[in-house]
Design an enzyme around this catalytic site. Sequence first.
Site, PDB file in Angstrom:
ATOM      1  N   ARG A 241       0.858  -1.178   0.000  1.00 35.94           N
ATOM      2  CA  ARG A 241       0.000   0.000   0.000  1.00 35.94           C
ATOM      3  C   ARG A 241       0.895   1.228   0.000  1.00 35.94           C
ATOM      4  NH1 ARG A 241      -3.377  -2.459  -1.837  1.00 35.94           N
ATOM      5  NH2 ARG A 241      -5.449  -3.009  -1.072  1.00 35.94           N
ATOM      6  N   GLU A 270      -3.372   7.908  -4.418  1.00 35.79           N
ATOM      7  CA  GLU A 270      -3.703   7.515  -5.790  1.00 35.79           C
ATOM      8  C   GLU A 270      -4.978   8.216  -6.269  1.00 35.79           C
ATOM      9  OE1 GLU A 270      -3.839   3.258  -6.166  1.00 35.79           O
ATOM     10  OE2 GLU A 270      -1.879   2.999  -5.233  1.00 35.79           O
ATOM     11  N   HIS A 288      -0.592   0.807 -10.337  1.00 36.06           N
ATOM     12  CA  HIS A 288      -1.310  -0.152  -9.500  1.00 36.06           C
ATOM     13  C   HIS A 288      -1.790  -1.355 -10.326  1.00 36.06           C
ATOM     14  CE1 HIS A 288      -3.590  -0.368  -5.433  1.00 36.06           C
ATOM     15  NE2 HIS A 288      -3.302  -1.580  -5.868  1.00 36.06           N
TER      16      HIS A 288
END
Length: 322
Positions: A241, A270, A288
């Site tokens: 993360r 993000e 991602h």
Amino acid sequence: MKPRIIVTRRWPAKVEKLLTERFDAVLNADDVPLTPADFATAFQAYDAILPTVSDRLPASVFPPEGCRTRLLANFGVGFSHIDVAAARDRGIAVTNTPGVLTDCTADIAMSLLLLVARRAGEGERQLRAGAWKGWCPTHLIGTKVSGKKLGIIGMGRIGKAMASRAHFGFGMDVVFYNRSKVDDDEIRLISARQLPSIEAVLAESDFVSLHCPGGAENKHLIGEARLSVMKPTAFLINTARGDVIDETALIHALDKGVIAGAGLDVYAEEPAVPRGLLARENVVLLPHLGSATTETREAMGMKALENLTAFFEGKPAPDRVV
């Protein structure tokens, strides 16, 4: 009547078809993220909400009363974007989709490691820009991967899969840190050594790969102090993360040559990526992509569907976390 559910983003078509067959489902055909106001309304209008990692569900979006929603069936293994305490206080169950994204996330972590070590991102950009002048002995000299030492922070499913790829594919020695003792056949097979602290792993490793959960407990787990423990020739890889790394501290460490580079698939805010990372050649950046294969994304959706079905049939949801 079928339970009424809302899917917050586009999911694989095969999964969306099954959701509409089994539930009174509202899909997000335009794939536009829901706003906090949308979520506040959804809690009062739907029996279940199916969020993803791109959705933020802080306590402020949960209604103080009149909540219809009974389940948050998360599309993803991580759920740090959900205020689980707020869900628990309102009697809302939360499920996730563990296991099915292990291999593909480990593949991306290994890809990042190879890309940044061998300067492949730099090379592709140079070639596409027409700036390559041809082979020469000193062009884009990188770092050898085979036989080096890999440090893993968080030796769960994905950490073990990454360690296995590194050991059997590239002959790497593996050391790791995990909060609890890990001693099983997988660990013994790769001769991995558990060290007593994160600092010990950072100090020994040529590459460090993060596979720990996100959330408040691990926020900025890797900051200025811990980055300073790493070798100046070492690389940091993150597919966990974004908030596990203090991005400001990482940029500073890269600017000062504290570490050699980084490979990142996740970011704290993000889809925003700090300019200090975007501007660096010795950082490989992916949007991602950890679980982004057809097989894995469909499997994640099917996991969420299994949890939904079990929950509304009055059975234990197989992947309940709250």
